[in-house]
Design an enzyme around this catalytic site. Structure first.
Site, short mmCIF file in Angstrom:
data_model
loop_
_atom_site.label_atom_id
_atom_site.label_comp_id
_atom_site.label_asym_id
_atom_site.label_seq_id
_atom_site.Cartn_x
_atom_site.Cartn_y
_atom_site.Cartn_z
N HIS A 427 0.82 -1.21 0.00
CA HIS A 427 0.00 0.00 0.00
C HIS A 427 0.86 1.26 0.00
O HIS A 427 0.64 2.19 -0.79
CB HIS A 427 -0.94 -0.01 1.21
CG HIS A 427 -1.74 1.25 1.34
ND1 HIS A 427 -1.33 2.32 2.13
CD2 HIS A 427 -2.90 1.64 0.75
CE1 HIS A 427 -2.21 3.28 2.02
NE2 HIS A 427 -3.18 2.90 1.20
N ARG A 517 30.57 -4.37 -16.18
CA ARG A 517 31.63 -4.92 -15.32
C ARG A 517 31.10 -6.09 -14.49
O ARG A 517 30.18 -5.93 -13.70
CB ARG A 517 32.17 -3.84 -14.38
CG ARG A 517 32.73 -2.62 -15.08
CD ARG A 517 33.29 -1.64 -14.03
NE ARG A 517 33.57 -0.35 -14.63
CZ ARG A 517 32.73 0.67 -14.68
NH1 ARG A 517 31.51 0.54 -14.17
NH2 ARG A 517 33.08 1.82 -15.21
N ARG A 585 32.48 -7.61 -19.88
CA ARG A 585 33.89 -7.97 -19.68
C ARG A 585 33.97 -9.12 -18.68
O ARG A 585 33.41 -9.05 -17.59
CB ARG A 585 34.66 -6.75 -19.14
CG ARG A 585 36.15 -6.98 -19.01
CD ARG A 585 36.86 -5.71 -18.56
NE ARG A 585 36.49 -5.36 -17.19
CZ ARG A 585 36.81 -4.19 -16.62
NH1 ARG A 585 37.47 -3.26 -17.31
NH2 ARG A 585 36.45 -3.94 -15.38
N GLY A 708 40.89 0.34 -23.37
CA GLY A 708 40.85 0.65 -21.94
C GLY A 708 41.88 1.73 -21.65
O GLY A 708 43.05 1.43 -21.47
N SER A 709 41.43 2.98 -21.65
CA SER A 709 42.40 4.08 -21.59
C SER A 709 43.14 4.12 -20.25
O SER A 709 44.27 4.61 -20.18
CB SER A 709 41.71 5.42 -21.86
OG SER A 709 40.68 5.64 -20.91
N ASN A 710 42.54 3.58 -19.19
CA ASN A 710 43.23 3.60 -17.89
C ASN A 710 44.50 2.76 -17.93
O ASN A 710 45.59 3.22 -17.59
CB ASN A 710 42.30 3.10 -16.78
CG ASN A 710 41.12 4.03 -16.56
OD1 ASN A 710 41.10 5.15 -17.06
ND2 ASN A 710 40.14 3.58 -15.80
N CYS A 758 36.30 2.47 -23.66
CA CYS A 758 35.45 2.33 -22.48
C CYS A 758 36.14 2.84 -21.22
O CYS A 758 35.70 2.54 -20.11
CB CYS A 758 35.03 0.87 -22.29
SG CYS A 758 36.40 -0.26 -21.95
#
Length: 804
Positions: A427, A517, A585, A708-710, A758
């Site tokens: 409710h 992820r 991934r 994966g730029s990191n 990404c």
């Protein structure tokens, strides 16, 4: 001789066009009994006592003038006056004797129903107001229902009480709020075979997700016993989702499930008691098991899809539905006992996107199920019973054990609602949606933990878990008109790990998920190291082994727990964006992160630099983890094959060498995930300089690359991105890093492969987003909170480059 008026209509004589005659509930039951029983939907048979009968009863008793005297100068805001006048109105109706011909017709129809169902039959006597279930007003719970009625005298008594319930305090107040004239409304009664869910289970389901409005799922809630506990929020029910598009393609799988505590169940009282029902405590076995089997859930999903399609066709527009179901403990059949249009989420405009964002970090003092996606602040006002409602002030946060329809006058002036008990179809949840205020339900301890009259912040903007914080926290509301927002040529995808946010996030303008992820799902929903589930005997700590047993106790094998949880988490994200691509991934924990999972320390190595150690592809075929990777693959195979979510693309992270790629792909094929079969695409993360240098060779084995730029920045600049002391040297905008990215895009194009990015860079730095457009990247995957502004920037850049 005057022909006798017929005041009875059997369900098979009724359609949706008969609302003025028998009210919304009965018209809907008749429509379903006539049209949907042939499609395999089980509807209990019964008959309606028409609204004409209500008017005839009052006319014969000369009661209309008395009712006007009782109600005409009512002040609905004076609670005492409302209660006195409502009681007087009910007494007037209850005192009206049944005309002989009406009584005779009711009893003859009852005898006929008794013949159909036999001596074990009891009936439900249900109210059906002639203004019920309109698209803009639910009238949920406003009149009374009487259950498990046996015998002629008990039936007539229940019918009289049903008529009188048109004038309960809450029903009168609700009509005033909604602008309905008390004397233009009438009440019909539905008398139908009682489904003995007291001996099994019952609940509520919707043909959409009630929090986000996401329309591609059926959402089912249920608990043991009679359905009143689920509707009123007295229990925390089990929850299930089924994905409609893949179900209609023939796939039969539950998308997602959550076990509710179900601490009590409502059954019938035995012997001579004032109350016809009572609550008893459920057993430990009942609490620890779902009240429905998977087959039951799929049967209900089939019902819901057919009901929605039928009502949508009748209305010539999409018509999401709100349905009540019950499973009979005597015949084992699942029945639909009510269906009405969903009246809240389906009314919302889809063109204005409103996002609430909490600006402060804090630890919640109370958590529960979130209802809606808003944030609100106010003073917590703990209300323990109806007599305290007078102390409630506009803008307070209502804190209660549960709410009932009697509480609605204060609910509509509350800034937020928090309850100890209840699920997302109770409710409090239904009314809070109708009012557009956030609610956190099923908290267990809200009334004992929160301090009365102290400031709190209620947040429903952080996923399925609603949170209540001490004090007033800062938040903002971001509003975007999606109507005029163009789509760029560059694909704009999302980074997402939390399945709880998937349905809401899917409304952002997007081209799918570029990075789903797995780590978040494993950490939050599985909590255990996969190898510890496979080899618990190698876990040398008794306490950890006990925790592993507790986690997996509902599954035949611990491995099944991992596969189900991971597949449901990934499946929820994939379903939210179906049929757009969702790139998942495979696990990319580092050894020190894996070691923190339950039982993980017995299976991991102590590495001096785990960032460039035993992670990603190197783990998958190694004896130390190959069995764990097999579970990941089994879960992904379930998502694609059993759930039918073939929009899932798999991605291999941290793949150092081409030979390593070959070994992983061969192993995946052995595990039933062969690239190209059933449309399976497999990408590789392009995050190691060798991935760029050898991109032609890697292209022979993968369908696409995701930069994966990191990690690519870390390994190009030789900077450990976990190191605080040299953090300022980590910069994705460095010319060397940008050249590596450019070469990766160029190489993937040369080989006819998809290439996206990404990493964090375009979310953090607008100039990186511009650079990626300039070099012609296929897609960029962004954090949800940066999608709108980055999309605008990409559009401007494309326009500058003449690509529009």
């Amino acid at each position: 001789m005057t022909k006798q008026t017929n005041y009875i209509r059997w369900f098979n004589e009724l359609t949706l066009d008969d609302v003025p005659l028998v009210g919304g509930k009965n018209a809907s039951l008749g429509e379903m009994y006539r049209e949907l029983t042939p499609q395999g939907i089980q509807i209990p048979n019964g008959f309606a006592v028409t609204a004409e009968a209500y008017r005839y009863l009052l006319e014969q008793a000369g009661a209309w003038q008395q009712l006007h005297q009782a109600l005409d100068d009512l002040n609905p805001e004076d609670v005492g006056d409302l209660a006195r006048r409502a009681l007087k109105a009910r007494e007037i109706i209850y005192a009206a004797p049944f005309p002989a011909d009406l009584e005779d017709q009711i009893l003859k129809a009852y005898a006929k129903l008794h013949l159909q169902y036999g001596d074990t039959m009891s009936v439900a006597v249900r109210s059906s107001a002639t203004a019920e279930d309109l698209p803009t007003a639910s009238f949920a719970g406003q009149q009374d229902t009487f259950l498990n009625i046996r015998g002629e005298l008990a039936l007539l008594e229940a019918c009289k009480r049903c008529f009188a319930s048109l004038f309960t305090d809450r029903a009168i107040h609700y009509r005033v709020d909604q602008g309905f004239d008390h004397f233009k409304l009438a009440l019909s009664i539905g008398i139908m075979k009682m489904v003995r869910s007291d001996l099994n289970a019952s609940g509520v389901m919707f043909s959409l997700d009630t929090e986000s409005g996401f329309s591609d799922v059926v959402f089912i809630t249920g608990a043991y016993g009679l359905g009143e506990n689920v509707v009123q929020g007295a229990v925390d029910p089990d929850e299930f989702y089924v994905h409609k598009p893949t179900f209609e393609q023939g796939h039969r799988a539950v998308l997602k499930r959550t076990l509710g505590s179900k601490k009590i169940k409502m059954i019938y009282s035995e012997g001579r008691t004032r109350e016809p029902t009572r609550n008893i405590v459920t057993s430990a076995t009942e609490r620890n098991h779902f009240c429905l089997t998977d087959q039951d859930v799929l049967t209900l999903a089939d019902y819901a899809i057919k009901i929605e399609k039928h009502y949508s066709a009748k209305a010539r527009q999409a018509k999401p539905m709100d349905m009540e179901w019950a499973k009979d403990g005597l015949d084992g059949i699942l029945y639909i006992v009510q269906a009405r249009p969903e009246t809240v989420v389906s009314q919302l405009s889809g063109m204005i996107l409103e996002q609430y964002v909490l600006k402060s970090q804090a630890t919640p003092v109370v958590t529960g199920h979130s209802v809606g996606s808003k944030i609100a602040t106010g003073n917590a006002r703990i209300i323990e019973n109806v007599s305290q409602l007078g102390s409630f002030k506009a803008g307070d946060v209502l804190v209660a054990d549960i709410t009932t329809p009697d509480w609605e006058p204060v609910m509509k002036i509350a800034s937020a609602i928090v309850t100890n008990r209840g699920g997302r179809t109770c409710h409090a949840a239904i009314i809070s949606r109708e009012l557009g205020v956030p609610a956190v339900v099923g908290c267990d301890n809200a009334t004992t933990t929160l301090k009365n009259n102290s400031p709190v912040t209620v947040s429903c903007a952080e996923g399925d878990n609603g949170k209540v914080y001490d004090g007033i926290l800062d938040f903002e509301i971001q509003t975007t008109d999606l109507a005029g927002l163009k789509r760029p040529k560059t694909k704009i995808m999302l980074n997402l790990g939390n399945p709880e946010l998937a349905f809401k996030t899917s409304f952002l303008p997007n081209d799918g998920v570029g990075l789903a992820r797995m780590e978040f799902i494993i950490t939050e929903y599985i909590k255990a190291h996969p190898m510890a589930l496979i080899h618990p005997e190698r876990v040398q700590d008794a306490n950890e082994r006990e925790q592993l047993n507790e986690l997996t106790r509902h599954h035949e094998k611990p491995e099944d727990f991992f596969i189900q949880r991971l597949s449901e988490g990934v499946g929820t994200i994939a379903a939210a964006f179906y049929p757009k691509p969702v790139v998942v991934r495979m696990s990319d924990f580092k050894t020190n992160e894996y070691a923190t999972l339950l039982g993980g320390r017995w299976f991991e190595f102590n590495e001096p630099n785990p960032m460039i150690g035993f992670r990603g592809a190197s783990r998958y075929t190694h004896p130390a983890y190959a069995e764990g990777f097999a579970l990941e693959c089994a879960a992904m195979k379930r998502v694609r094959d059993d759930m039918g979510l073939t929009n899932v693309i798999l991605m291999i992270p941290f793949c150092r060498r081409v030979n390593e790629a070959k070994k992983v792909l061969e192993y995946m094929a052995q595990l039933g995930l062969t690239r190209g079969e059933n449309g399976l695409e497999i990408y590789v993360m392009c995050e190691i300089p060798n991935n760029v240098i050898s991109i032609d060779a890697f292209s022979q084995h993968f369908d696409g690359f995701s930069i994966g730029s990191n990690d690519l920045t870390q390994l190009t600049l030789g900077v450990d991105r976990d190191s605080a002391i040299i953090a300022e040297d980590f910069d994705e905008r460095d010319p060397g890093v940008k050249e590596m990215i450019r070469l990766a895009v160029e190489g993937s194009k040369r080989n006819g492969k998809h290439c996206g990015l990404c990493g964090q860079a375009p979310s953090d730095y607008p100039e990186m987003a511009e650079f990626l457009v300039e070099i012609g990247i296929g897609s960029m995957s962004l954090n949800p909170d940066t999608v709108l502004q980055t999309t605008q920037l990409v559009l401007e850049t494309e326009k500058r480059l003449g690509r529009t």
